[in-house]
Design a protein around this motif. Structure first.
Motif, short mmCIF file in Angstrom:
data_model
loop_
_atom_site.label_atom_id
_atom_site.label_comp_id
_atom_site.label_asym_id
_atom_site.label_seq_id
_atom_site.Cartn_x
_atom_site.Cartn_y
_atom_site.Cartn_z
N GLN A 139 0.83 -1.20 0.00
CA GLN A 139 0.00 0.00 0.00
C GLN A 139 0.87 1.26 0.00
OE1 GLN A 139 -2.10 -0.99 3.58
NE2 GLN A 139 -3.79 -1.94 2.47
N TRP A 140 0.54 2.18 -0.87
CA TRP A 140 1.27 3.45 -0.90
C TRP A 140 0.77 4.40 0.18
CZ3 TRP A 140 -1.04 8.18 -1.99
CH2 TRP A 140 -2.29 8.15 -2.62
N ILE A 141 -0.48 4.24 0.57
CA ILE A 141 -1.03 5.04 1.67
C ILE A 141 -0.59 4.39 2.98
CG2 ILE A 141 -3.13 5.82 2.82
CD1 ILE A 141 -4.50 5.81 0.05
N LYS A 142 0.14 5.14 3.78
CA LYS A 142 0.69 4.59 5.02
C LYS A 142 -0.20 4.83 6.24
CE LYS A 142 4.26 3.26 2.78
NZ LYS A 142 4.16 1.96 2.17
N ASN A 143 -0.96 5.92 6.23
CA ASN A 143 -1.81 6.23 7.38
C ASN A 143 -2.97 7.10 6.92
OD1 ASN A 143 -2.77 6.32 9.97
ND2 ASN A 143 -1.14 7.62 10.78
N ILE A 144 -4.14 6.89 7.53
CA ILE A 144 -5.33 7.68 7.23
C ILE A 144 -5.87 8.20 8.55
CG2 ILE A 144 -7.68 7.64 6.32
CD1 ILE A 144 -6.78 5.30 4.52
N PHE A 145 -6.13 9.50 8.59
CA PHE A 145 -6.66 10.12 9.80
C PHE A 145 -7.95 10.85 9.42
CE2 PHE A 145 -6.98 13.79 12.68
CZ PHE A 145 -7.10 13.11 13.88
N ILE A 146 -9.04 10.53 10.10
CA ILE A 146 -10.31 11.24 9.88
C ILE A 146 -10.27 12.51 10.71
CG2 ILE A 146 -12.81 11.18 10.11
CD1 ILE A 146 -12.67 8.14 9.70
N GLU A 147 -10.17 13.62 10.02
CA GLU A 147 -10.10 14.94 10.66
C GLU A 147 -11.47 15.40 11.13
OE1 GLU A 147 -7.97 18.49 11.73
OE2 GLU A 147 -7.27 16.51 11.18
N ASN A 148 -12.50 15.10 10.33
CA ASN A 148 -13.85 15.54 10.64
C ASN A 148 -14.84 14.52 10.09
OD1 ASN A 148 -16.21 16.89 11.10
ND2 ASN A 148 -15.52 18.83 10.25
N ASN A 149 -15.59 13.87 10.98
CA ASN A 149 -16.58 12.85 10.57
C ASN A 149 -17.77 13.46 9.84
OD1 ASN A 149 -14.95 11.03 11.87
ND2 ASN A 149 -16.57 10.15 13.11
N SER A 150 -18.08 14.70 10.15
CA SER A 150 -19.25 15.36 9.58
C SER A 150 -18.89 16.04 8.26
CB SER A 150 -19.79 16.39 10.57
OG SER A 150 -20.90 17.03 10.02
N ILE A 151 -19.55 15.61 7.18
CA ILE A 151 -19.30 16.17 5.86
C ILE A 151 -20.53 16.99 5.48
CG2 ILE A 151 -18.73 15.64 3.45
CD1 ILE A 151 -17.67 12.91 4.58
N SER A 152 -20.51 18.25 5.87
CA SER A 152 -21.63 19.13 5.59
C SER A 152 -21.21 20.37 4.81
CB SER A 152 -22.32 19.54 6.89
OG SER A 152 -21.39 20.17 7.75
N THR A 153 -19.90 20.54 4.64
CA THR A 153 -19.37 21.68 3.91
C THR A 153 -18.07 21.29 3.22
OG1 THR A 153 -18.60 23.97 4.10
CG2 THR A 153 -18.19 22.54 5.98
N GLU A 154 -17.66 22.05 2.24
CA GLU A 154 -16.39 21.81 1.56
C GLU A 154 -15.32 22.79 2.04
OE1 GLU A 154 -17.11 21.91 -2.66
OE2 GLU A 154 -18.17 20.00 -2.62
N ASN A 155 -15.57 23.46 3.15
CA ASN A 155 -14.66 24.48 3.66
C ASN A 155 -13.58 23.91 4.58
OD1 ASN A 155 -16.17 26.38 2.31
ND2 ASN A 155 -17.44 26.83 4.07
N GLU A 156 -13.56 22.62 4.77
CA GLU A 156 -12.59 22.02 5.69
C GLU A 156 -12.15 20.66 5.19
OE1 GLU A 156 -14.95 22.00 9.21
OE2 GLU A 156 -16.38 20.59 8.40
N THR A 157 -10.99 20.22 5.67
CA THR A 157 -10.48 18.90 5.32
C THR A 157 -11.20 17.86 6.15
OG1 THR A 157 -8.33 19.82 4.76
CG2 THR A 157 -8.40 17.47 5.27
N HIS A 158 -11.66 16.78 5.51
CA HIS A 158 -12.34 15.72 6.22
C HIS A 158 -11.38 14.56 6.54
CE1 HIS A 158 -15.60 17.69 3.79
NE2 HIS A 158 -15.97 17.90 5.03
N ILE A 159 -10.49 14.26 5.59
CA ILE A 159 -9.57 13.12 5.75
C ILE A 159 -8.17 13.56 5.38
CG2 ILE A 159 -8.97 10.83 4.89
CD1 ILE A 159 -11.93 10.27 4.65
N LYS A 160 -7.20 13.13 6.22
CA LYS A 160 -5.78 13.34 5.92
C LYS A 160 -5.16 12.00 5.58
CE LYS A 160 -5.08 17.43 8.77
NZ LYS A 160 -4.31 18.02 9.89
N ILE A 161 -4.43 11.98 4.46
CA ILE A 161 -3.74 10.77 4.03
C ILE A 161 -2.24 11.03 4.07
CG2 ILE A 161 -3.24 9.28 2.04
CD1 ILE A 161 -6.16 9.42 1.30
N TYR A 162 -1.52 10.12 4.73
CA TYR A 162 -0.07 10.22 4.83
C TYR A 162 0.57 9.14 3.96
CZ TYR A 162 -1.22 13.17 8.79
OH TYR A 162 -1.73 14.18 9.58
N PHE A 163 1.56 9.55 3.15
CA PHE A 163 2.25 8.59 2.30
C PHE A 163 3.71 8.97 2.14
CE2 PHE A 163 1.08 11.83 -0.69
CZ PHE A 163 1.94 11.75 -1.76
#
Length: 163
Positions: A139-163
Motif C-alpha cells: 500500500q502506498w497510503i501509510k496512514n489515514i486520519f479522519i479529521e472531521n466525521n461530519s461532511i456538511s461543507t467543503e470548507n474544511e479537510t475531512h480526511i488526511k492521508i499520509y504517504f
C-alpha cells in the motif's frame, strides 16, 4: 368589488418568494488532503494520481501536483469505494489502493430555489477502510486520519492521508 380584487392581487404578490438561481452550498464533496509521512506537518503533492470509482468504467480524474482533492459520495447508498492509483502513468511503479467510505446520509432543506442537499456522517468504527486488492502489503497510503466525521461543507479537510 374592484378594491377587494386589487387588494387580493397586491397581497398575493407580496406573499410570493422570488425564484432565484441557487447560489447556496449544495451536497458537499469529501475533502482529502495529502501529507508527507516523514514530515507529518507538511503537505505533499501527489503525482499522476488516478481516481476511479470502484465498479465504474470511467476514471473520475487524474490529479498531478496537488495536495488536496474533492471526491463525491453516493447520495443513494451508504458506501462509496474509490481506487486511488499513484504514479498511474508509469506501469513499473504505479500502485493502487482502495478506499471504502462508510457513512450515514441526511437530507437537509437548503432553500426553495435549491431544494435539498445531502450531508454525510462517517461511521466512527469503520468510516474509512483501506485495502490493496492487487498486491497485498504494498500500500502506498501509510496512514489515514479522519479529521472531521461530519461532511456538511467543503470548507474544511475531512480526511488526511499520509504517504
Amino acid at each position: 368589488m374592484k378594491k377587494i380584487f386589487l387588494s387580493l392581487f397586491v397581497f398575493s404578490l407580496l406573499g410570493c418568494e422570488k425564484d432565484d438561481i441557487c447560489s447556496d452550498e449544495t451536497t458537499p464533496r469529501l475533502i482529502i488532503e495529502f501529507f508527507n509521512i516523514a514530515q507529518p506537518a507538511n503537505n505533499l503533492n501527489v503525482n499522476n494520481l488516478k481516481v476511479t470509482g470502484v465498479g465504474m468504467t470511467d476514471e473520475l480524474d487524474t490529479f498531478t501536483a496537488v495536495s488536496k482533492i474533492e471526491l463525491p459520495l453516493k447520495i443513494t447508498d451508504d458506501v462509496t469505494r474509490y481506487s486511488l492509483t499513484l504514479n498511474s502513468t508509469n506501469d513499473a511503479i504505479k500502485n493502487e489502493d482502495i478506499l471504502e467510505f462508510n457513512y450515514t446520509r441526511n437530507q437537509v432543506f437548503v432553500s426553495r430555489a435549491c431544494g435539498y442537499k445531502t450531508t454525510f456522517e462517517l461511521n466512527p468504527a469503520n468510516g474509512v477502510i483501506h485495502s490493496n486488492e492487487t498486491i497485498p502489503n504494498t500500500q502506498w497510503i501509510k496512514n489515514i486520519f479522519i479529521e472531521n466525521n461530519s461532511i456538511s461543507t467543503e470548507n474544511e479537510t475531512h480526511i488526511k492521508i499520509y504517504f
